[in-house]
Motif scaffolding. Structure first.
Motif, short mmCIF file in Angstrom:
data_model
loop_
_atom_site.label_atom_id
_atom_site.label_comp_id
_atom_site.label_asym_id
_atom_site.label_seq_id
_atom_site.Cartn_x
_atom_site.Cartn_y
_atom_site.Cartn_z
N VAL B 210 6.95 -1.28 3.09
CA VAL B 210 5.59 -1.18 3.61
C VAL B 210 4.74 -2.34 3.09
CG1 VAL B 210 3.51 0.26 3.73
CG2 VAL B 210 5.77 1.33 3.80
N LEU B 211 4.92 -2.66 1.80
CA LEU B 211 4.19 -3.79 1.23
C LEU B 211 4.51 -5.06 2.03
CD1 LEU B 211 4.00 -4.69 -2.56
CD2 LEU B 211 4.05 -6.42 -0.76
N ALA B 212 5.78 -5.34 2.22
CA ALA B 212 6.18 -6.56 2.93
C ALA B 212 5.66 -6.56 4.36
CB ALA B 212 7.70 -6.69 2.91
N LYS B 213 5.79 -5.42 5.02
CA LYS B 213 5.34 -5.31 6.41
C LYS B 213 3.87 -5.67 6.54
CE LYS B 213 5.68 -4.07 10.70
NZ LYS B 213 6.60 -4.81 11.59
N PHE D 122 -7.13 24.16 6.03
CA PHE D 122 -5.94 23.70 5.30
C PHE D 122 -6.26 22.50 4.40
CE2 PHE D 122 -4.30 25.25 9.47
CZ PHE D 122 -3.59 26.35 8.99
N PRO D 123 -5.44 22.29 3.37
CA PRO D 123 -5.54 21.01 2.65
C PRO D 123 -5.32 19.86 3.64
CG PRO D 123 -4.11 22.54 1.45
CD PRO D 123 -4.40 23.18 2.78
N VAL D 124 -5.92 18.71 3.38
CA VAL D 124 -5.66 17.54 4.23
C VAL D 124 -4.28 17.02 3.86
CG1 VAL D 124 -6.42 15.23 4.88
CG2 VAL D 124 -8.12 16.99 4.29
N PRO D 125 -3.33 17.04 4.81
CA PRO D 125 -1.95 16.70 4.45
C PRO D 125 -1.74 15.20 4.30
CG PRO D 125 -2.08 17.36 6.77
CD PRO D 125 -3.47 17.45 6.21
N VAL D 126 -0.68 14.87 3.55
CA VAL D 126 -0.22 13.49 3.46
C VAL D 126 1.03 13.38 4.32
CG1 VAL D 126 0.60 11.67 1.91
CG2 VAL D 126 -1.08 13.34 1.10
N ALA D 127 1.04 12.43 5.22
CA ALA D 127 2.22 12.23 6.07
C ALA D 127 3.40 11.80 5.21
CB ALA D 127 1.93 11.18 7.14
N ARG D 128 4.60 12.05 5.71
CA ARG D 128 5.79 11.69 4.95
C ARG D 128 5.95 10.17 4.87
NH1 ARG D 128 9.41 9.79 8.52
NH2 ARG D 128 9.23 10.49 10.68
N GLU D 129 6.69 9.75 3.85
CA GLU D 129 7.01 8.33 3.67
C GLU D 129 7.97 7.89 4.78
OE1 GLU D 129 8.54 7.54 -0.24
OE2 GLU D 129 9.23 5.53 0.32
N LEU D 130 7.74 6.72 5.33
CA LEU D 130 8.66 6.19 6.36
C LEU D 130 9.91 5.63 5.69
CD1 LEU D 130 6.21 4.29 8.76
CD2 LEU D 130 6.95 6.68 8.85
N THR D 131 11.00 5.70 6.40
CA THR D 131 12.22 5.05 5.90
C THR D 131 12.10 3.55 6.16
OG1 THR D 131 13.33 5.20 8.03
CG2 THR D 131 13.57 7.08 6.54
N ALA D 132 12.95 2.79 5.47
CA ALA D 132 12.91 1.34 5.65
C ALA D 132 13.17 0.97 7.11
CB ALA D 132 13.94 0.67 4.72
N SER D 133 14.05 1.70 7.76
CA SER D 133 14.35 1.33 9.16
C SER D 133 13.19 1.70 10.09
CB SER D 133 15.67 1.96 9.62
OG SER D 133 15.57 3.36 9.57
N ASP D 136 10.85 -1.16 9.75
CA ASP D 136 11.33 -2.36 10.44
C ASP D 136 11.18 -2.26 11.96
OD1 ASP D 136 11.95 -3.75 8.22
OD2 ASP D 136 14.11 -3.35 8.27
N ALA D 137 11.59 -1.12 12.51
CA ALA D 137 11.59 -0.99 13.97
C ALA D 137 10.40 -0.16 14.41
CB ALA D 137 12.91 -0.34 14.41
N GLY D 138 9.32 -0.82 14.81
CA GLY D 138 8.18 -0.08 15.32
C GLY D 138 7.42 0.66 14.24
N TYR D 139 6.96 -0.08 13.25
CA TYR D 139 6.23 0.51 12.12
C TYR D 139 5.07 1.38 12.58
CZ TYR D 139 2.90 0.54 8.19
OH TYR D 139 2.00 0.90 7.23
#
Lengths: 228, 228, 228, 228
Positions: B210-213, D122-133, D136-139
């Motif tokens: 994410v940093l690099a992106k 509700f608590p304000v949620p935090v979205a999940r962490e994205l994978t590296a791929s 890379d593909a469509g951040y």
């Protein structure tokens, strides 16, 4: 008579609001005409939004009202400072947020950076606690005496402000405008010092050579800051 | 001569106040005309409220004053940066609140989010402490040398600002306006980083991809941020 | 009819925004005409930016709408306060930032300095938690009853505001303007108290004589603050 | 064509600055015309000070640019939200200070008071962490998918915003103006929650009946807040 001083004191009071140091009516700026022995100060409890020269009072160094409405309740404190320190031309008192937090915590503000060193080579002192009898008999004049004690044998140019414990800051200078400038600086120094401690609970003190350099280049005999 | 540069430098100085980075006179922005080898910089101790093009000084890269009043005391620092980094067109120095707190805590600002990553892929470094002799002999030029050391072998586009310990931030860019933008960003990065640590004392670092992106989509060869 | 009161209530509502106590539509000020038994209050969910006298509602002490749109949802709380305390002329409710933080922390605000002592000799109390049945049956009126309990047998001039747990502050005074002034003071007291605890986790309480002096010189029978 | 929507989107973008949610160019608001399947969004990297309708781009739900300059880099995130949630009329993204601090701390915002309960149960949620791929593909589109996951099977009226980890908030509503209002509320909720934890590290959660009461009186089928 005193027209120029009145203008300067009005401008100083309005500058307190413009710099965000004042909530409602909680603050006051004064100036002195040394030749006539007269002090111009904000009247008590007057709102800043509509303040005009008519909202200033003129008092003697003994506190006798010569012109205008009831002077600020803090007038005896201002008078004590003018009497003790001949070089003062202006005095300011506020309950500004960050300086008041240090005052309520009864902690002196340590010298953590060059912003502070440009202002004073010393921590900002906290005046001593008044005794019950000092509070009862002439609270405001006793407050002035405690501030004078806090400056001690240092010169006011090196100690341009003091914190009153559980209360807030007093600041001063050669003119009402200079007193306001010192009140603004003290507030910013107080703010950044509080934030610094959040990032490092026991901050390393600023090294002596940098502290000396900053104070001297702005205020020393060979100062080279500003237009002269 | 230099009219366009003067306008840009005046605008950059005024922008520092508009963005809330400056208290009283504590800050300065400069710009350089590389062809003529001349730097335009704020004059020392001048108030921002009434600043005009007449409050700017013009100096050579050796620090000789060509036009205007006494230049900012920090001029030798600016000159050292222009000499070391040919790509710089503007330099800014402030005592902005949150960046100064990190500087006074002598802590680099870690990369905690995409706001930082949009600005730089590295923590914001703290320059090394000057020796007593560096402070004595040419304090401001020595400060410039320490900043250059802090950038090291990285390019200035990847390290767009540095903290001076116990002091405050310097930032730069291809133009005076870009330097101001980096100073604004550094201040906001400093502010949010301090608040983040309040919520989680040891924040998890931003993941590398994410940093690099973020840095690449804004500054890389295939950047797709902004209008081009 | 009620024109003067309407003007005062409109001005009080606008002052809440001007003092930064209100985000979006979250706040309301009211005033009462004791002779006619009518209360003027902000209408529900109305934006402040374009507010005019037409956005005020007039209700009886029983909550019957006499004029205008749907009154603020908090109207029954205001009415409970006017019914319990005959001396009140104005009531204000906000979700102002710092007072709301204390309310959400369900902590009373201790008396840490003279800014607080100028306002009240007591900590700012937190009203008791409502039972589930109080919430179900007349939540807003029950809230008013809990505030009245929190004042207890003290006079409202000595307890000029109360925190609702997990909610925010209510404040009051002899007029709508006085209620706003107390809401402004309560917010500043809350802010500086939070900052004071950052600097000293267990602050020393303000000494009794100073506390008494400040409250008495402003509000006591021999008050000498302000123009009289 | 789309003139009314363009006006609404321009106004929403300008409101982000007016509410202090945006530094420099870091933020964007969009709106959708469901009949035509067109989205109006801020162009990328455009300064707010001089923004006009010409600084807006029009794109299809597939991201094809129909009119205007390069759309915000975050456009694919907005489009993913419009595709997933038919009821949305406006979407907002900012790096607002306090919400970004929670996002960088990768912490959901707990429901600590009625200001939050008026906005969401509700608590304000935090979205999940994205994978590296995913990065890379469509951040940006992946980011949208992660936000949709964070809302889950709840309705968007009950989850009016989400935090992106290490990044900042997204908020939405039935119109661009409603999305701005939710972004403003989320920022204030984030701010007061951080301050509340300073005063009480483990705050007691808001009691269920009060939480339900506040959300229902504003948003439920028998709501009695606002003018209807």
């Amino acid at each position: 008579m005193l027209e120029q001083l009145r203008d300067a004191v009005l401008e100083a009071n309005l500058a307190l609001t413009a710099h965000g140091l004042v909530t409602l009516t909680w603050g006051n700026a004064s100036g002195i005409d040394r030749e006539r022995g007269l002090v111009v100060i904000k009247a008590s409890g007057v709102p800043y939004a509509s303040m005009s020269a008519a909202d200033l009072a003129v008092v003697t160094l003994d506190g006798e009202v010569v012109e205008g409405g009831r002077p600020s309740t803090d007038t005896p404190t201002h008078l004590a400072l003018y009497a003790a320190f001949e070089e003062l031309g202006g005095v300011v008192h506020t309950h500004s947020t960050w300086a008041t937090a240090w005052a309520q915590a009864t902690r002196e503000i340590p010298v953590l950076g060059t912003t502070h060193a440009d202002f004073s080579p010393f921590p900002v002192p906290v005046a001593r606690e008044l005794t019950a009898s000092e509070v009862d008999a002439g609270y405001e004049a006793s407050t002035g005496a405690a501030i004078v004690d806090a400056v001690g044998d240092r010169c006011t140019a090196e100690v341009p402000g003091v914190l009153l414990p559980w209360h807030g800051p007093f600041a001063w200078g050669a003119t009402p405008a200079a007193a306001v400038e010192n009140a603004v600086t003290l507030e910013q120094v107080a703010r950044v010092a509080l934030l610094t401690e959040r990032l490092r609970p026991q901050p390393r003190p600023i090294p002596g050579p940098v502290l000396a350099k900053h104070f001297e280049r702005k205020h020393g005999p060979r100062a080279y800051y500003g237009q002269r």
